[in-house]
Write a protein that holds these residues in place. Structure first.
Motif, PDB file in Angstrom:
ATOM      1  N   VAL A 190      -5.056   0.117   4.730  1.00  0.00           N
ATOM      2  CA  VAL A 190      -3.620  -0.167   4.653  1.00  0.00           C
ATOM      3  C   VAL A 190      -3.176  -0.878   5.932  1.00  0.00           C
ATOM      4  O   VAL A 190      -2.417  -1.852   5.889  1.00  0.00           O
ATOM      5  CB  VAL A 190      -2.815   1.135   4.435  1.00  0.00           C
ATOM      6  CG1 VAL A 190      -1.326   0.881   4.648  1.00  0.00           C
ATOM      7  CG2 VAL A 190      -3.049   1.680   3.038  1.00  0.00           C
ATOM      8  N   GLN A 257      -7.710  -4.931  -1.725  1.00  0.00           N
ATOM      9  CA  GLN A 257      -6.292  -5.188  -1.930  1.00  0.00           C
ATOM     10  C   GLN A 257      -6.125  -5.750  -3.330  1.00  0.00           C
ATOM     11  O   GLN A 257      -7.039  -6.376  -3.875  1.00  0.00           O
ATOM     12  CB  GLN A 257      -5.787  -6.209  -0.893  1.00  0.00           C
ATOM     13  CG  GLN A 257      -4.275  -6.387  -0.832  1.00  0.00           C
ATOM     14  CD  GLN A 257      -3.838  -7.255   0.336  1.00  0.00           C
ATOM     15  OE1 GLN A 257      -4.520  -8.192   0.710  1.00  0.00           O
ATOM     16  NE2 GLN A 257      -2.694  -6.936   0.918  1.00  0.00           N
ATOM     17  N   SER A 258      -4.950  -5.536  -3.908  1.00  0.00           N
ATOM     18  CA  SER A 258      -4.713  -6.038  -5.262  1.00  0.00           C
ATOM     19  C   SER A 258      -4.867  -7.547  -5.321  1.00  0.00           C
ATOM     20  O   SER A 258      -4.452  -8.272  -4.414  1.00  0.00           O
ATOM     21  CB  SER A 258      -3.292  -5.679  -5.701  1.00  0.00           C
ATOM     22  OG  SER A 258      -3.178  -4.297  -5.851  1.00  0.00           O
TER      23      SER A 258
ATOM     24  N   SER B  14       6.350  -8.849   0.207  1.00  0.00           N
ATOM     25  CA  SER B  14       6.269  -7.676   1.084  1.00  0.00           C
ATOM     26  C   SER B  14       6.055  -6.411   0.277  1.00  0.00           C
ATOM     27  O   SER B  14       5.216  -5.571   0.621  1.00  0.00           O
ATOM     28  CB  SER B  14       7.538  -7.552   1.928  1.00  0.00           C
ATOM     29  OG  SER B  14       7.666  -8.647   2.806  1.00  0.00           O
ATOM     30  N   PHE B  15       6.817  -6.261  -0.827  1.00  0.00           N
ATOM     31  CA  PHE B  15       6.660  -5.056  -1.629  1.00  0.00           C
ATOM     32  C   PHE B  15       5.299  -4.996  -2.314  1.00  0.00           C
ATOM     33  O   PHE B  15       4.739  -3.919  -2.497  1.00  0.00           O
ATOM     34  CB  PHE B  15       7.812  -4.914  -2.626  1.00  0.00           C
ATOM     35  CG  PHE B  15       9.024  -4.327  -1.991  1.00  0.00           C
ATOM     36  CD1 PHE B  15      10.155  -5.099  -1.775  1.00  0.00           C
ATOM     37  CD2 PHE B  15       9.030  -3.015  -1.557  1.00  0.00           C
ATOM     38  CE1 PHE B  15      11.264  -4.560  -1.146  1.00  0.00           C
ATOM     39  CE2 PHE B  15      10.128  -2.471  -0.925  1.00  0.00           C
ATOM     40  CZ  PHE B  15      11.254  -3.249  -0.719  1.00  0.00           C
ATOM     41  N   LEU B  16       4.777  -6.147  -2.691  1.00  0.00           N
ATOM     42  CA  LEU B  16       3.428  -6.174  -3.263  1.00  0.00           C
ATOM     43  C   LEU B  16       2.426  -5.584  -2.274  1.00  0.00           C
ATOM     44  O   LEU B  16       1.502  -4.861  -2.655  1.00  0.00           O
ATOM     45  CB  LEU B  16       3.010  -7.609  -3.592  1.00  0.00           C
ATOM     46  CG  LEU B  16       3.499  -8.218  -4.906  1.00  0.00           C
ATOM     47  CD1 LEU B  16       3.038  -9.660  -5.021  1.00  0.00           C
ATOM     48  CD2 LEU B  16       3.020  -7.411  -6.092  1.00  0.00           C
ATOM     49  N   TYR B  18       3.245  -3.626   0.525  1.00  0.00           N
ATOM     50  CA  TYR B  18       3.563  -2.249   0.921  1.00  0.00           C
ATOM     51  C   TYR B  18       3.193  -1.239  -0.161  1.00  0.00           C
ATOM     52  O   TYR B  18       2.790  -0.119   0.138  1.00  0.00           O
ATOM     53  CB  TYR B  18       5.063  -2.101   1.209  1.00  0.00           C
ATOM     54  CG  TYR B  18       5.574  -2.910   2.378  1.00  0.00           C
ATOM     55  CD1 TYR B  18       6.917  -3.292   2.438  1.00  0.00           C
ATOM     56  CD2 TYR B  18       4.755  -3.299   3.426  1.00  0.00           C
ATOM     57  CE1 TYR B  18       7.395  -4.038   3.506  1.00  0.00           C
ATOM     58  CE2 TYR B  18       5.231  -4.047   4.483  1.00  0.00           C
ATOM     59  CZ  TYR B  18       6.558  -4.416   4.517  1.00  0.00           C
ATOM     60  OH  TYR B  18       7.039  -5.165   5.559  1.00  0.00           O
ATOM     61  N   LEU B  19       3.366  -1.643  -1.423  1.00  0.00           N
ATOM     62  CA  LEU B  19       3.188  -0.691  -2.517  1.00  0.00           C
ATOM     63  C   LEU B  19       1.913  -0.969  -3.304  1.00  0.00           C
ATOM     64  O   LEU B  19       1.829  -0.647  -4.483  1.00  0.00           O
ATOM     65  CB  LEU B  19       4.407  -0.748  -3.455  1.00  0.00           C
ATOM     66  CG  LEU B  19       5.746  -0.474  -2.782  1.00  0.00           C
ATOM     67  CD1 LEU B  19       6.894  -0.659  -3.770  1.00  0.00           C
ATOM     68  CD2 LEU B  19       5.790   0.951  -2.219  1.00  0.00           C
ATOM     69  N   ASP B  20       0.943  -1.559  -2.651  1.00  0.00           N
ATOM     70  CA  ASP B  20      -0.324  -1.872  -3.322  1.00  0.00           C
ATOM     71  C   ASP B  20      -0.905  -0.614  -3.958  1.00  0.00           C
ATOM     72  O   ASP B  20      -1.141   0.390  -3.266  1.00  0.00           O
ATOM     73  CB  ASP B  20      -1.306  -2.448  -2.293  1.00  0.00           C
ATOM     74  CG  ASP B  20      -2.486  -3.139  -2.952  1.00  0.00           C
ATOM     75  OD1 ASP B  20      -2.813  -4.262  -2.524  1.00  0.00           O
ATOM     76  OD2 ASP B  20      -3.076  -2.555  -3.876  1.00  0.00           O
ATOM     77  N   PRO B  21      -1.169  -0.635  -5.283  1.00  0.00           N
ATOM     78  CA  PRO B  21      -1.640   0.584  -5.942  1.00  0.00           C
ATOM     79  C   PRO B  21      -3.123   0.868  -5.736  1.00  0.00           C
ATOM     80  O   PRO B  21      -3.600   1.954  -6.064  1.00  0.00           O
ATOM     81  CB  PRO B  21      -1.363   0.301  -7.420  1.00  0.00           C
ATOM     82  CG  PRO B  21      -1.432  -1.183  -7.530  1.00  0.00           C
ATOM     83  CD  PRO B  21      -0.970  -1.746  -6.229  1.00  0.00           C
TER      84      PRO B  21
END
Lengths: 467, 247
Positions: A190, A257-258, B14-16, B18-21
């Motif tokens: 992260v 990472q996605s 940014s949210f992609l 920060y909230l990466d699953p």
């Protein structure tokens, strides 16, 4: 000239001086760091107490400082003519801004050599120093927005770029320090995702300063104000910002990472190339249409930046292609990309800006001799481009070979292992020397007291006929 | 309008992030301590994780797969080549190793073609056979003598395979690239206790061994290339370069 104007002029000169001092420190640290790659020499340097773990963050910190301070100097130059009389508040904030950044710079110099470090990329100094940098930045932002106002997007594109860069920097600088949160620190993947997002957008922030400086100086030199209000200019701003938001992704293709983040980065990174190359080309063409002797160095560097932009964009597009990225990831190609853009694009634009601003300073002091555009300086500028091109080319070549052989589980070829350190050292030190000569002459001008006599340069380039 | 669109893009990106699953793992307390040591000694100025960092030293994303805790402790406390020695206790070195072990589980740090697994098992044996063959063809009595010493005096027990030793012994093929002659001769004389005992080599024997090790370094590329297995599953070397994660 009123005292307030003198304040704004003095601010510009102060940041020019700060930028030049920063690049000298970056050069010294970088030159010493290069020597570590030469077999046997690194151990001797380490025995003398010169550690690579101190030199590298010194180099990267002050290289970034050079670009930010150079950009801030250009912004202050704009404020000279558009800021009106500096208020008491402006002057107080400016004093504190300079003081805080001077303290930060001295603190970095006083801590890194003694091993007091954050251990992070680009932000290698202790996090406490970041407070001084951020506080100074907030004061700068206050002074800037006090002049341009909240509706900055109605002004020339370079003002919009600077305004976005100022705000962007605040956000991304804070983001760079999220690793201090225990939850982030204890999850390295992260942290890596955030670190490279923040680093990429921090670089995007200082690129915006440089592109803004490019537009501004181009406008000042050519006298043509249309470009800064053109659709192309705003298209670049939009595409440049998009890239700043996402382009860091080409550093993170290979971390867990996605995929959507990576796809967005890949697709967006392909769009920047065309627009940016077009803009730099246009500006350099505008500038070359006006011939004035004291702009020669400025014109030379703007032209150089044009060619470097095309070359580095070509490289950047290639290394944004995921399979190629995978092969060269973690090799000197990454160094070539970083140094090529920082030296070839950002620094060339700032050299143009600073030479132009120093030319104004000289003219204001009533000096008759133009010491910026001598034949000697022309050769130094040409040599700088040659050495830098050889350096970046060599880093690309050696990094590519390392990546290709590594992929096949092979070590680098023996001839590469033997020659690479020396080629790196020669081209790197040659580049550093040329920059040092250039900066040395500008430092003398920047710190010279008003009214002092300028030396006569026997190899001065005569002005073109009819000018 | 343009600014609003751009701000929305930035917020979305940014949210992609920060909230990466995609799931990740937190470090144990010991590994976190190792990470703190990593930062305080600024290891990233020379080493990389996933290609991020300095290039003076190797990428250590999967370093824990290549060396064990004892070898790491030796490297950290005694240095190697341009790598300085650090004043770390045994527990601190162990913590750094835990951190590297944790990073090793996150993924693969460098793109490498997948090689035929069956042939990889015999790679070290075939590599040593190639070393013997090449050295035998040389008209260099020092290298030949060094090879014989290597084979007969027990060096082979730990430095075989020469790279990726299970005993955590150094890769002799790459030693000349990182260590000076003086450093190599020092090890050849005194060993590196507790892992590597004193060798008992005479001065002449140390010269032979040094010549052999330098020869290994010079021929590293050709020796490995000669015995490298083909890609796995009959695939081409370049056809499977990954787009995203390497593993």
């Amino acid at each position: 000239m009123s005292s307030a104007d003198r304040v704004r002029c003095y601010a510009t000169l102060t940041f020019v001086r700060g930028a030049l001092v920063s690049v000298v420190i970056a050069l010294l640290a970088g030159a010493a760091g290069v020597l570590f790659y030469i077999p046997g020499l690194g151990v001797r340097l380490a025995d003398l107490g010169i550690g690579f773990s101190a030199l590298r963050p010194l180099h990267t910190t002050f290289a970034s400082a050079w670009i930010f301070l150079g950009g801030v100097a250009v912004v202050h130059h704009y404020l000279q003519s558009h800021g009106g009389i500096a208020s008491k508040g402006d002057r107080r904030r400016l004093r504190w801004q300079v003081l805080l950044w001077a303290i930060a710079g001295l603190a970095v110099l006083g801590t890194l050599p003694f091993g007091i470090t954050s251990g992070r990329e680009y932000m290698g100094f202790h996090p406490a120093i970041s407070l001084a940098i951020l506080a100074g930045w907030l004061l700068f932002a206050w002074n800037f927005f006090r002049v341009v106002g909240p509706r900055f997007w109605h002004r020339p594109v370079y003002v919009t770029m600077w305004a976005v860069a100022v705000l962007f920097f605040i956000y991304t600088f804070v983001e760079q320090h999220l690793w201090l949160l225990p939850g982030i620190f204890s999850d390295p993947i992260v942290d890596l995702r955030l670190q490279w997002k923040a680093t990429g957008t921090l670089i995007g922030s200082f690129n915006l300063f440089v592109y803004g400086a490019l537009y501004y100086i181009g406008e000042q030199v050519s006298g043509d104000r249309r470009y800064a209000h053109s659709k192309t200019a705003y298209a670049l701003l939009a595409v440049g910002l998009l890239n700043s938001f996402t382009n860091y992704g080409h550093h993170t293709y290979h971390i867990p990472q996605s995929e959507i983040v990576k796809w967005v980065s890949f697709v967006v990174s392909l769009t920047e190339s065309i627009i940016l190359a077009r803009v730099v080309w246009d500006i350099a063409r505008q500038v070359s249409q006006r011939h004035r002797p004291h702009f020669e160095v400025t014109r030379f560097f703007l032209n150089s930046a044009r060619w470097w932009t095309c070359a580095m964009l070509f490289s950047a597009v290639l290394i944004s292609i995921p399979p190629l990225n995978g092969l060269i990831h973690g090799t000197q190609v990454v160094t070539a990309h970083a140094m090529g853009t920082e030296i070839g694009i950002d620094s060339m634009v700032l050299f143009a800006a600073i030479s132009w601003m120093l030319g104004e300073v000289i003219a204001r002091r009533g000096c008759k001799i133009d010491v910026l555009s001598t034949a000697r300086m022309r050769w130094v500028c040409i040599a700088l481009n040659v050495f830098a091109a050889l350096l970046i080319l060599w880093l690309h070549v050696s990094g590519s070979i390392v990546g290709l052989t590594r992929y096949q589980h092979l070590p680098p070829p023996e001839w590469l292992r033997i020659t690479s350190p020396y080629l790196f050292a020669v081209t790197g030190l040659g580049t550093a020397l040329c920059i040092a000569i250039l900066i040395g002459s500008w430092l003398r001008l920047a710190f010279r007291k008003p009214g002092s006599v300028m030396p006569i340069e026997p190899d001065r380039v005569p002005p073109p006929a009819g000018d | 309008m343009l600014m609003l669109v751009l701000i929305a893009c930035f917020a979305g990106q940014s949210f992609l992030v920060y909230l990466d699953p995609l799931p990740t793992e937190s470090l144990s307390s010991e590994a976190a301590q190792g990470r703190r040591i990593w930062h305080s000694r600024n290891c990233q100025s020379c080493h990389q994780f996933y290609g991020f960092g300095g290039f003076l030293g190797p990428d250590l994303t999967n370093g824990a797969s290549r060396f064990g805790p004892q070898r790491l402790e030796r490297l950290l406390t005694e240095g190697s080549g341009v790598m300085p020695a650090f004043d770390l206790s045994h527990d601190e070195a162990a913590a750094v190793y835990e951190f590297l072990k944790a990073m090793d589980t996150t993924g693969q740090g460098q793109a490498k073609v997948e090689l035929d697994e069956a042939q990889m098992k015999s790679f070290s044996r075939r590599l040593f056979a190639a070393i013997r063959e090449e050295a035998a063809q040389l008209d260099d009595p020092q290298v030949t003598a060094g090879l014989n010493l290597f084979a007969m005096r027990g060096c082979r027990e730990c430095h075989f395979p020469v790279s990726g030793s299970l005993a955590g012994a150094a890769d002799l093929l790459s030693v000349p690239a990182h260590l000076s002659r003086d450093q190599i001769m020092l090890v050849l004389k005194h060993g590196q206790p507790p892992l590597m005992p004193e060798t008992g080599f005479s001065h002449e024997e140390r010269e032979h061994m040094y010549a052999f090790i330098v020869w290994l370094g010079r021929n590293h590329f050709s020796l490995v290339e000669r015995v490298l297995p083909p890609p796995a599953n009959g695939s081409g070397r370049w056809s499977n370069v990954p787009w995203w994660e390497f593993r």
